[in-house]
Scaffold this active site. Structure first.
Site, PDB file in Angstrom:
ATOM      1  N   SER A 142       0.860  -1.188   0.000  1.00 37.99           N
ATOM      2  CA  SER A 142       0.000   0.000   0.000  1.00 37.99           C
ATOM      3  C   SER A 142       0.892   1.233   0.000  1.00 37.99           C
ATOM      4  O   SER A 142       2.113   1.135   0.211  1.00 37.99           O
ATOM      5  CB  SER A 142      -0.843  -0.046   1.281  1.00 37.99           C
ATOM      6  OG  SER A 142      -1.384   1.213   1.602  1.00 37.99           O
ATOM      7  N   TYR A 155      -2.859  -0.729  10.129  1.00 36.79           N
ATOM      8  CA  TYR A 155      -2.807  -0.958   8.682  1.00 36.79           C
ATOM      9  C   TYR A 155      -1.404  -0.640   8.153  1.00 36.79           C
ATOM     10  O   TYR A 155      -0.808  -1.428   7.402  1.00 36.79           O
ATOM     11  CB  TYR A 155      -3.859  -0.084   8.001  1.00 36.79           C
ATOM     12  CG  TYR A 155      -4.021  -0.315   6.520  1.00 36.79           C
ATOM     13  CD1 TYR A 155      -4.768  -1.382   6.040  1.00 36.79           C
ATOM     14  CD2 TYR A 155      -3.426   0.543   5.597  1.00 36.79           C
ATOM     15  CE1 TYR A 155      -4.928  -1.594   4.677  1.00 36.79           C
ATOM     16  CE2 TYR A 155      -3.579   0.337   4.230  1.00 36.79           C
ATOM     17  CZ  TYR A 155      -4.332  -0.728   3.776  1.00 36.79           C
ATOM     18  OH  TYR A 155      -4.478  -0.932   2.429  1.00 36.79           O
TER      19      TYR A 155
END
Ligand code: NDP
Length: 252
Positions: A142, A155
């Site tokens: 990501s 995350y």
């Protein structure tokens, strides 16, 4: 160089969003695909979409936080097609909260879903990738593999960790002719980011203004990288992390 005829791929979280986008790319290149996720009707619908593209496809009910279920899922793919050549560790989730407020349970859910799952799926797939004589593992990172944010501490930790898992498995399995790489999606229009935009309505425009190409990505923007990293075209690339972000991470 880019053909995936006679190759078999297992894609976690392949029933929608980025995973389905990548699955469509692999299907068009000739691979047979197992679509794994918890939602069985979504798995079936995705498998039908892939069949309409001319691919063989099967739905696999799987919660990637369950190690026994992962082992069973891998075996079900091998028993259907006789081999496994490509693993895409794409399943992911997030819980948005500042570190001082994030519940320990939410931390574990995010880490288990995003990174421990990739370790377990890779481990369960390894004997099959090795015995096939050539294997490809694609891990999902990501922008938060690169950047931090006060809203996604778990995350970002999981997406940083998957880059390092990618490097370690790449080194470990290089001599088995298994290449392991990480793709780093930028801001892609999926249910995951729609949920964040519902909570912070100004987020959509703020991000779009910062993307050099001037638009959010779509799941189909991931088709090309999926085929590249799964095909012989990338045979001398391993341990790499590649942004697919419209230039977001290049912009200081
Ligand atoms: P979606 O919410 O659209 O899709 C998430 C997918 O993961 C679904 O298929 C879901 O299937 C699956 N999944 C979630 N939890 C589990 C679980 N416990 N077991 C099995 N499957 C699970 O999100 P995206 O497509 O956006 O996200 C896909 C990946 O891309 C994630 O790893 C995400 O972190 C990453 N990413 C997304 C970005 C974006 O902008 N959208 C940017 C960067 C990275 P089901 O619910 O049926 O289990």
């Amino acid at each position: 160089m880019f053909t995936l005829d006679n190759k078999v791929a297992l894609i976690t979280g392949g029933n929608k969003g980025i995973g389905l986008g990548m699955a469509c790319g692999l299907a068009k290149a000739g691979a047979a695909i197992a679509v794994a996720g918890r939602n069985e009707s979504m798995n079936e619908k995705a498998a039908e979409t892939l069949c309409e593209l001319g691919a063989e496809a099967m739905p696999v009910a799987l919660d990637v936080t369950d190690a026994d279920a992962i082992a069973e899922a891998v075996e079900s793919v091998v028993s259907r097609w006789g081999h496994l050549d490509i693993l895409v560790n794409n399943a992911g989730t997030t819980v948005r909260d500042r570190p001082e407020n994030l519940a320990e349970e939410d931390w574990h859910t995010v880490m288990d879903t995003n990174v421990t799952s990739a370790f377990l799926c890779s481990k369960a797939s390894y004997p099959h990738l090795k015995s096939a004589g050539a294997g490809k593992v694609l891990n999902c990172g990501s922008m938060y593999s690169v950047f931090g944010s006060e809203w996604v501490p778990a995350y970002a930790a999981s997406k940083g960790a998957i880059v390092q898992l990618t490097k370690s498995t790449a080194v470990a399995w290089a001599k088995d002719n298994i290449q392991v790489n990480c793709f780093l999606p930028g801001w892609i229009d999926t249910d995951l980011t729609r949920a964040a935009r519902r909570k912070s309505p100004e987020l959509h425009q703020r991000i779009e203004d910062r993307i050099p190409t001037g638009r959010w990505g779509e799941p189909k923007d991931l088709e090309g990288i999926a085929v590249f990293l799964a095909s012989p075209a990338s045979d001398y690339i391993t341990g790499a992390s590649i942004p697919i972000d419209g230039g977001f991470s290049a912009f200081g």
